[in-house]
Design a protein around this motif. Sequence first.
Motif, mmCIF file in Angstrom:
data_model
loop_
_atom_site.group_PDB
_atom_site.id
_atom_site.type_symbol
_atom_site.label_atom_id
_atom_site.label_comp_id
_atom_site.label_asym_id
_atom_site.label_seq_id
_atom_site.Cartn_x
_atom_site.Cartn_y
_atom_site.Cartn_z
ATOM 1 N N TYR A 157 0.926 -1.204 0.055
ATOM 2 C CA TYR A 157 -0.046 0.232 0.029
ATOM 3 C C TYR A 157 0.888 1.226 -0.058
ATOM 4 O O TYR A 157 0.361 2.559 0.416
ATOM 5 C CB TYR A 157 -0.912 0.051 1.151
ATOM 6 C CG TYR A 157 -0.293 -0.407 2.488
ATOM 7 C CD1 TYR A 157 0.344 0.584 3.329
ATOM 8 C CD2 TYR A 157 -0.569 -1.499 3.189
ATOM 9 C CE1 TYR A 157 1.172 0.232 4.488
ATOM 10 C CE2 TYR A 157 0.081 -1.864 4.429
ATOM 11 C CZ TYR A 157 0.995 -0.897 4.951
ATOM 12 O OH TYR A 157 1.394 -1.170 6.260
ATOM 13 N N PHE A 158 2.246 1.400 -0.271
ATOM 14 C CA PHE A 158 2.951 2.308 -0.296
ATOM 15 C C PHE A 158 2.559 3.654 -1.000
ATOM 16 O O PHE A 158 2.508 4.471 -0.672
ATOM 17 C CB PHE A 158 4.399 1.956 -0.902
ATOM 18 C CG PHE A 158 5.230 3.153 -1.111
ATOM 19 C CD1 PHE A 158 5.864 3.974 0.044
ATOM 20 C CD2 PHE A 158 5.598 3.667 -2.267
ATOM 21 C CE1 PHE A 158 6.759 4.987 -0.191
ATOM 22 C CE2 PHE A 158 6.358 4.627 -2.593
ATOM 23 C CZ PHE A 158 6.984 5.368 -1.513
ATOM 24 N N ASN A 159 1.964 3.250 -2.451
ATOM 25 C CA ASN A 159 1.504 4.444 -3.288
ATOM 26 C C ASN A 159 0.313 5.100 -2.665
ATOM 27 O O ASN A 159 -0.046 6.209 -2.813
ATOM 28 C CB ASN A 159 1.137 3.824 -4.776
ATOM 29 C CG ASN A 159 2.440 3.432 -5.391
ATOM 30 O OD1 ASN A 159 3.309 4.036 -5.123
ATOM 31 N ND2 ASN A 159 2.365 2.390 -6.233
ATOM 32 N N LEU A 187 4.991 14.161 -2.583
ATOM 33 C CA LEU A 187 4.735 14.863 -3.885
ATOM 34 C C LEU A 187 5.801 14.865 -4.882
ATOM 35 O O LEU A 187 5.285 14.768 -5.961
ATOM 36 C CB LEU A 187 4.295 16.411 -3.255
ATOM 37 C CG LEU A 187 3.818 17.291 -4.597
ATOM 38 C CD1 LEU A 187 2.608 16.811 -4.899
ATOM 39 C CD2 LEU A 187 3.490 18.948 -3.931
ATOM 40 N N GLY A 188 6.925 14.811 -4.704
ATOM 41 C CA GLY A 188 7.700 14.903 -5.736
ATOM 42 C C GLY A 188 7.650 13.330 -6.354
ATOM 43 O O GLY A 188 7.797 13.245 -7.605
ATOM 44 N N MET A 189 7.554 12.298 -5.500
ATOM 45 C CA MET A 189 7.486 11.025 -5.960
ATOM 46 C C MET A 189 6.078 10.869 -6.628
ATOM 47 O O MET A 189 6.151 10.086 -7.891
ATOM 48 C CB MET A 189 7.367 9.959 -4.846
ATOM 49 C CG MET A 189 8.755 9.976 -4.027
ATOM 50 S SD MET A 189 8.576 8.697 -2.637
ATOM 51 C CE MET A 189 10.270 8.679 -2.138
ATOM 52 N N ARG A 210 6.580 12.338 -10.313
ATOM 53 C CA ARG A 210 7.318 11.348 -11.226
ATOM 54 C C ARG A 210 6.518 9.998 -11.576
ATOM 55 O O ARG A 210 6.422 9.954 -12.770
ATOM 56 C CB ARG A 210 8.551 10.900 -10.282
ATOM 57 C CG ARG A 210 9.842 10.018 -11.163
ATOM 58 C CD ARG A 210 10.258 11.043 -12.493
ATOM 59 N NE ARG A 210 11.141 9.907 -13.118
ATOM 60 C CZ ARG A 210 12.570 9.893 -12.716
ATOM 61 N NH1 ARG A 210 12.909 10.694 -11.845
ATOM 62 N NH2 ARG A 210 13.364 9.431 -13.322
ATOM 63 N N LYS A 211 5.748 9.608 -10.499
ATOM 64 C CA LYS A 211 4.880 8.363 -10.714
ATOM 65 C C LYS A 211 3.647 8.992 -11.905
ATOM 66 O O LYS A 211 3.508 8.036 -12.789
ATOM 67 C CB LYS A 211 4.030 8.026 -9.669
ATOM 68 C CG LYS A 211 3.111 6.734 -9.987
ATOM 69 C CD LYS A 211 2.661 6.443 -8.648
ATOM 70 C CE LYS A 211 1.735 5.275 -8.753
ATOM 71 N NZ LYS A 211 2.104 3.924 -9.489
ATOM 72 N N TYR A 212 3.168 10.149 -11.868
ATOM 73 C CA TYR A 212 2.001 10.400 -12.665
ATOM 74 C C TYR A 212 2.471 11.519 -13.697
ATOM 75 O O TYR A 212 1.598 12.307 -13.850
ATOM 76 C CB TYR A 212 0.939 10.772 -11.901
ATOM 77 C CG TYR A 212 0.286 9.826 -10.878
ATOM 78 C CD1 TYR A 212 -0.376 8.660 -11.594
ATOM 79 C CD2 TYR A 212 0.676 9.608 -9.658
ATOM 80 C CE1 TYR A 212 -0.770 7.606 -10.534
ATOM 81 C CE2 TYR A 212 0.145 8.651 -8.810
ATOM 82 C CZ TYR A 212 -0.704 7.718 -9.319
ATOM 83 O OH TYR A 212 -1.199 6.691 -8.567
ATOM 84 N N GLN A 213 3.543 11.424 -14.174
ATOM 85 C CA GLN A 213 4.439 12.274 -14.866
ATOM 86 C C GLN A 213 3.585 12.696 -16.325
ATOM 87 O O GLN A 213 3.077 13.821 -16.548
ATOM 88 C CB GLN A 213 5.811 12.261 -14.961
ATOM 89 C CG GLN A 213 6.466 13.496 -15.825
ATOM 90 C CD GLN A 213 8.011 13.142 -15.726
ATOM 91 O OE1 GLN A 213 8.442 12.248 -15.575
ATOM 92 N NE2 GLN A 213 8.511 13.990 -16.610
ATOM 93 N N THR A 214 3.119 11.592 -16.997
ATOM 94 C CA THR A 214 2.512 11.520 -18.090
ATOM 95 C C THR A 214 1.354 12.155 -18.029
ATOM 96 O O THR A 214 0.930 13.143 -18.835
ATOM 97 C CB THR A 214 2.373 10.038 -18.691
ATOM 98 O OG1 THR A 214 3.703 9.470 -18.816
ATOM 99 C CG2 THR A 214 2.122 10.146 -20.001
#
Length: 329
Positions: free
Chosen positions: A140-142, A193-195, A198-202
């Motif tokens: 459940y990290f994300n 927030l930075g992570m 990066r994860k949802y950059q697209t």
Amino acid sequence: MRNYSFDVLKLFLSLLVVFIHIHVPWRDFILPLTRCAVPCFFMISGFFLYNMDKEKMRQRVGQGIRRMFNITLFATLLYMIPWILHYMQSPDMYQIDFIDLVNFVFWGIPLFLPEGIHLWYLQAYLYVLITVYVLLRKSYFNRVLIIAVPLLFTLHILWKHIVPMFVTGDTLTFALLGYFPAYLSIAFPAVGLGMLVRKYQTKINCFFDNKSSWAVLFASVIMCYLEVFLLKRSGITNTGDILVFTPLVAFALMMITQFTPMRKPNIMSEWGEKYPFIGFVIGLIREDMPSLMGSVYHWFSPMIIFFISIIISMIILSIQNYLNTRKVL
């Protein structure tokens, strides 16, 4: 391919950090903007820490833990030097007790410089990395990031901005306002927030481009200044490390940097890559230095201290590189 724009941004942010702690006649005019510096540093760190492969990410976080531990240890030993000198002169005035140890462990207040709470970010980032390292073992990290980022930012705003409206300076609640752990209310949500960026950059890029990022930056900076104006006009004591719109300022700066990549290094990117972290630690030590003669230092001391810090950092890293090539270290 490396985006050297992030190194230039880090150089700019490190200068803002010096502005926070150095008093000049025009400090109040830039202070609302400077609050974005440390959160933006955290966001950049989270952006580059994130990896879809959790195992690779754990390795990267583990390396960060070791590095931050060494930096925290270095800063602690650095502050030990003047403390020892003062202790030799007045042993009774410079005792370390249990409360000092608690403040060092839980709040990041330097062990040998209790008033140096400005170094909270060192242990804050270390604690965040340890937390992320543990959470990466969980499925459940994300989900934790998605929930924790807005929740913790909101808690910081409520505790530091809303509560002061209803308490006075002589109440216990007011005294406790400064002890809301910054690694929970600023460092973790900013890194998270930075992570997420990066994860949802697209997906984010479908709604944001360079122009819209600049628009968000200008709007959020204006709102920060408006907030400071309203707080002063209302006589409200702001105990927060960030303003309501500070995370948006940091987010916009990071997005602008992402949309304007610099593919070739220059001297500013080299300074931003290698020197700011050691540099502004040394710069902060100078915050209480006596004023030098002349109006130049009186008006431009942050820039002077900043460049002195870079020069000292260049010398330190040159010595380190020399010792490494000689296989001394």
